[in-house]
Design a protein around this motif. Sequence first.
Motif, mmCIF file in Angstrom:
data_model
loop_
_atom_site.group_PDB
_atom_site.id
_atom_site.type_symbol
_atom_site.label_atom_id
_atom_site.label_comp_id
_atom_site.label_asym_id
_atom_site.label_seq_id
_atom_site.Cartn_x
_atom_site.Cartn_y
_atom_site.Cartn_z
ATOM 1 N N LYS A 287 0.521 -1.004 -0.054
ATOM 2 C CA LYS A 287 0.290 -0.222 -0.203
ATOM 3 C C LYS A 287 1.454 1.547 0.433
ATOM 4 C CE LYS A 287 -3.682 2.731 1.880
ATOM 5 N NZ LYS A 287 -3.892 2.497 4.138
ATOM 6 N N THR A 288 1.149 1.481 -1.085
ATOM 7 C CA THR A 288 1.797 2.684 -1.356
ATOM 8 C C THR A 288 0.806 4.144 -1.732
ATOM 9 O OG1 THR A 288 3.953 1.864 -2.192
ATOM 10 C CG2 THR A 288 3.855 4.000 -1.462
ATOM 11 N N PRO A 289 0.421 5.090 -1.572
ATOM 12 C CA PRO A 289 -0.612 6.133 -2.198
ATOM 13 C C PRO A 289 -0.163 6.586 -3.224
ATOM 14 C CG PRO A 289 -0.073 6.670 0.014
ATOM 15 C CD PRO A 289 0.258 5.522 0.228
ATOM 16 N N VAL A 290 -1.022 7.320 -3.842
ATOM 17 C CA VAL A 290 -0.663 7.424 -5.284
ATOM 18 C C VAL A 290 -1.235 8.953 -5.694
ATOM 19 C CG1 VAL A 290 -0.752 7.200 -8.264
ATOM 20 C CG2 VAL A 290 -0.739 4.968 -6.292
ATOM 21 N N ILE A 291 -0.605 9.311 -5.660
ATOM 22 C CA ILE A 291 -1.172 10.984 -5.537
ATOM 23 C C ILE A 291 -1.543 11.635 -7.129
ATOM 24 C CG2 ILE A 291 -0.792 13.473 -4.791
ATOM 25 C CD1 ILE A 291 -0.350 11.527 -2.345
ATOM 26 N N THR A 292 -2.273 11.754 -7.335
ATOM 27 C CA THR A 292 -2.622 12.516 -8.895
ATOM 28 C C THR A 292 -4.326 13.484 -8.872
ATOM 29 O OG1 THR A 292 -3.155 11.224 -11.087
ATOM 30 C CG2 THR A 292 -4.789 10.655 -9.257
ATOM 31 N N GLY A 293 -3.713 13.784 -10.330
ATOM 32 C CA GLY A 293 -5.347 14.971 -10.890
ATOM 33 C C GLY A 293 -6.300 14.244 -10.648
ATOM 34 N N SER A 294 -7.019 15.611 -10.659
ATOM 35 C CA SER A 294 -8.909 15.006 -9.752
ATOM 36 C C SER A 294 -9.106 14.248 -11.213
ATOM 37 C CB SER A 294 -9.949 16.189 -9.430
ATOM 38 O OG SER A 294 -9.571 17.134 -10.526
ATOM 39 N N GLU A 320 -7.162 19.708 -11.868
ATOM 40 C CA GLU A 320 -7.514 17.972 -12.533
ATOM 41 C C GLU A 320 -6.319 17.199 -13.214
ATOM 42 O OE1 GLU A 320 -10.560 20.449 -14.877
ATOM 43 O OE2 GLU A 320 -11.844 20.396 -13.092
ATOM 44 N N ILE A 321 -5.491 18.754 -13.825
ATOM 45 C CA ILE A 321 -4.610 17.380 -14.458
ATOM 46 C C ILE A 321 -3.378 17.698 -13.994
ATOM 47 C CG2 ILE A 321 -3.071 17.721 -16.732
ATOM 48 C CD1 ILE A 321 -6.008 18.152 -17.307
ATOM 49 N N ALA A 322 -2.686 16.014 -13.512
ATOM 50 C CA ALA A 322 -1.322 15.181 -12.728
ATOM 51 C C ALA A 322 -0.768 16.183 -12.758
ATOM 52 C CB ALA A 322 -2.187 14.001 -12.899
ATOM 53 N N CYS A 323 0.051 16.282 -14.058
ATOM 54 C CA CYS A 323 1.042 16.587 -15.302
ATOM 55 C C CYS A 323 0.993 18.162 -14.902
ATOM 56 C CB CYS A 323 1.406 16.925 -16.729
ATOM 57 S SG CYS A 323 0.872 14.998 -17.050
ATOM 58 N N VAL A 342 4.948 7.965 -0.408
ATOM 59 C CA VAL A 342 3.979 8.440 -1.375
ATOM 60 C C VAL A 342 4.497 8.449 -2.618
ATOM 61 C CG1 VAL A 342 2.707 9.754 0.478
ATOM 62 C CG2 VAL A 342 4.265 10.660 -1.222
ATOM 63 N N ILE A 343 3.602 8.165 -4.271
ATOM 64 C CA ILE A 343 3.665 8.110 -5.377
ATOM 65 C C ILE A 343 3.471 9.674 -6.276
ATOM 66 C CG2 ILE A 343 3.754 7.297 -7.357
ATOM 67 C CD1 ILE A 343 3.715 4.221 -6.295
ATOM 68 N N ILE A 344 3.957 10.579 -6.488
ATOM 69 C CA ILE A 344 3.531 11.957 -7.244
ATOM 70 C C ILE A 344 3.761 11.394 -9.051
ATOM 71 C CG2 ILE A 344 4.329 13.131 -5.589
ATOM 72 C CD1 ILE A 344 6.394 14.290 -6.631
ATOM 73 N N PRO A 345 3.133 11.784 -9.616
ATOM 74 C CA PRO A 345 2.896 11.779 -10.567
ATOM 75 C C PRO A 345 4.699 11.688 -11.357
ATOM 76 C CG PRO A 345 1.467 12.768 -10.157
ATOM 77 C CD PRO A 345 1.813 13.191 -8.937
#
Length: 405
Positions: A287-294, A320-323, A342-345
């Motif tokens: 379990k490693t949270p993935v942070i992303t855009g909405s 809204e946009i992860a990038c 945590v994992i970021i884009p």
Amino acid sequence: MVHLTVDIGGKPGVNCRGFCTYCYFKHAKDVPPFGCRYCLPFKKGCDYCTRGVKEGYEGFLPLKEVAENFLADLQATSDDVTRITISGGGDPSCYPEFTDLMEILGSLDVPLHIGYTSGKGFDSEDTAEFLLKNHLTEISFTVFASDPALRRKYMNDPTPEASLAVLKRLAEKIDVYAAIVILPGVNDGAVLENTLTWLEEAKVCGVILMRFANERAQGLILDNAPVMEGQKTHTVEEFREIVRTAHKNHPKLRISGTPLYDPLFDSPFAIRRHPELLKKLPEITGKTPVITGSAAAPFIAEILQKKGAKAGAVVPVKKEIACLMTIDDLQDLDKTSLTDTVIIPGRAFVHAREAAEVFGRQVVRGPEMLTADGETSMGMTEEAVLSLEFEGFSALINLINQYGT
Ligand code: SF4
């Protein structure tokens, strides 16, 4: 197969015969570097996130410099050049020495491609013949609307009839891709229908519909919101519906939308509809949270849950946009439920060290791409889109498992 690019420089808007009313760069400020995947670990800010993202050229490069740079690239190439693309921060059609440049490149007898133009610099229909004579084989052309009055008003095109005539003439002979930024109440609805019919009759190869962004959360990261005071925007879902309807009404046109969606492949995240590929993805064991855009979060959550992720595995930021995620998006997050890493884009405009300080824990970058947005998938096969998604999600799940508790 060698593909060379000719960079003419130029500043968006400034070197476009004036700004289009909806131009993202119109109010862009000289913001400090964001930090990104290319930065050195100990230094926030590199050429890409300091200059590249703002397309911060001084102005068009003189023809002599453009030609010398191109010649150097040509001499460094041992294989045959199969394609040359003209691109820059400014609009190629507005390049002051455009005619000379085209003649120089045309003399090489290699297929030419204009990466992006508004066509505002094309003042005569005859320009089409000139471009064809010089081996232009592909062009991406912003249309906005087939109604010249709207083009004149919203794109600041002094000669909209001529620009549209050039587009139409080119589409008879070569690959033309049209781009339309959609402003609610201006060029959507019946205006869009008319424009798409016009483009269909002109026989363009494809149309990319682009949602207009007017707020920071929609991706305006250069301290440039709002681009148009009081102008409404479509939600991601409303925009998706517009793309869906356009595709349904114009089946002969290859239509795609950005940020969502490409109706031909049901992408981004087409892999969620392919059980045979989902089955081949690794199972989630950590379990490693993935942070992303909405916009992407529900899709990523759906796919990861099919591989064993628990609820809360994907954490959306407001952007809204992860990038286009920046450090303030991470600062605004509720971090209480996050575990160790945590994992970021992969492409987030965030410096890893600064992100680690904000979270108070280890931060790793995810894969560069998990999917192809509508603009990218337009030029891909379904197989290529699915393969890109399969690789992206395999890499993401391996990271989740590697760092997971
Ligand atoms: S042509 Fe493109 S870059 Fe130039 S002003 Fe219009 S939107 Fe901006």
